[in-house]
Design a protein around this motif. Sequence first.
Motif, PDB file in Angstrom:
ATOM      1  N   ARG A  67       0.830  -1.217   0.000  1.00  0.00           N
ATOM      2  CA  ARG A  67       0.000   0.000   0.000  1.00  0.00           C
ATOM      3  C   ARG A  67       0.849   1.246   0.000  1.00  0.00           C
ATOM      4  NH1 ARG A  67      -4.650   1.476   4.497  1.00  0.00           N
ATOM      5  NH2 ARG A  67      -5.384   3.391   3.465  1.00  0.00           N
ATOM      6  N   ARG A  70       2.177   1.824  -3.476  1.00  0.00           N
ATOM      7  CA  ARG A  70       1.208   2.411  -4.409  1.00  0.00           C
ATOM      8  C   ARG A  70       1.025   3.892  -4.139  1.00  0.00           C
ATOM      9  NH1 ARG A  70      -1.538  -2.507  -3.393  1.00  0.00           N
ATOM     10  NH2 ARG A  70      -2.907  -1.479  -1.876  1.00  0.00           N
ATOM     11  N   SER A  73       3.892   5.773  -5.553  1.00  0.00           N
ATOM     12  CA  SER A  73       3.827   5.859  -7.011  1.00  0.00           C
ATOM     13  C   SER A  73       2.845   6.951  -7.443  1.00  0.00           C
ATOM     14  CB  SER A  73       3.402   4.509  -7.593  1.00  0.00           C
ATOM     15  OG  SER A  73       4.350   3.517  -7.272  1.00  0.00           O
ATOM     16  N   ARG A  74       1.654   7.017  -6.794  1.00  0.00           N
ATOM     17  CA  ARG A  74       0.679   8.069  -7.127  1.00  0.00           C
ATOM     18  C   ARG A  74       1.230   9.453  -6.846  1.00  0.00           C
ATOM     19  NH1 ARG A  74      -4.943   5.486  -4.689  1.00  0.00           N
ATOM     20  NH2 ARG A  74      -5.017   3.650  -6.072  1.00  0.00           N
TER      21      ARG A  74
END
Length: 479
Positions: A67, A70, A73-74
């Motif tokens: 999590r 991610r 990355s965003r």
Amino acid sequence: MLGVWLLLWGSVALGGRADTAFLRRAHDSSGHCTYSFTVASPVEAACPEAASGVPELRAELAALAARLSRLESRERGAGGSGPRGAEPGGARDPQQVAAASRLEAAYGELLRAKSRLEEEKGRLEREKEELGRRLESSAQEITRLRAARCPPGREGPGRDPLRGLAEPAHAVPGPAAAPRWEPQPLSYQELQSERSEVPVSRLLEEAALGRPGKEDSAGCGQLLWVGEPVVFGRADSIAGKYGVWMKDPEPVPPFTRDNTWRVDTVGTEVRQLFQYEEAEQLARGYPAKVHILPRPLESTGAVIYRGGLFFQPRQSRSVARYDLRGESITAEREIPGAGYHGQYPYSWGGYTDIDLAVDETGLWVIYSTEKARGAIVLSKLDPETLEIRRTWETNIRKRGVANSFLICGTLYTVSSYSAPNATINFAYDTATGTSRALSIPFENRFRYLSMLDYNPAERQLFAWDSFNMVTYPVRLSRP
């Protein structure tokens, strides 16, 4: 106890290990002081009984790591950092900025288009609901028309006054065969309207002139009841807000009782008389013929009788007869002292100073004079020469009633042209010269009654109520 712990401490030290032991003192749940001694195992790396919880913990840690990856990355994609963007703190690519702006503009336009489509969808749904209501209302009216019948004995064997609507006997040309009549643009005459209530102060004493002979009055009686209106047709232009529609109770060849006539009376040059072969043509709005009158008529007081149209020429106190076969005016006569063009109209206005009527006894004209001070005056006319045979002066003020008609030599008046629950409020008997108050319910369904006449052949009232051509069944007492 302290000695035991010291002995254990010493034993561990003697084992030659350099591990550190821990001594902890604390209160237990009952409040007693307890000592605990902790030392690492020299042979076991982990306790077997606690190993069962490790996989779950590791799985949870792996999920949290994924999590976090991610989210990072965003963040890099939104902030322009990482492999696809600029370094932190650096400027964004201009092409990417322009592309993002175009995408935002296109997205905004899509949202606006969606809003417009939703509004259009709502409007179409409302129109669909309104059309459904109109279709339902039309179906109800058609059902009522098919159910309506005249009293037995008035139309002859097998005759149905609504045959044109219920069971057509002749083929009626459709829109392709008979194009719809479109009246030319008309200028509009000024209309006036007022409402008032005038009580009957006294009954006028007049000499009794006797009732008509038996050959004319067979089946006559007093009006007892007026039924609900039945719609025959509807005008489709502003020229048809007020008008008059008629059938000849005593037709002459080549005309029959199926022929129907109509005049839209809004305008200063009203000359068009529409002829229909039967009722279905009137309902559909396709006339078989249009007569152009030599002189414009005024108001809604015209009638059809014995092959002629009887009407008041515009801005005159005269009555004229237009022959339907010869298509010309064959007689014209002035009504002495009659008010015209707004002097003594009915309460709704419309220059209804001179009103013609037909009943079982013949042709009548309803008007007022200065001598009568606005009270209704009745005159019996010769249908060929228009000569006045007899005259009666009533005590009913013409401006105080909405309209009037005659049945069997008795004049009846309507209390209001716009109240939904009006009444037939007065009757004047020409045989006795007396009037009396009535209270017979009368419905103004469309709230603007501009024409009302009685047809003695069909025993019905014909009316024009705010674009709508309607009939009312009636019931008379036995003679």
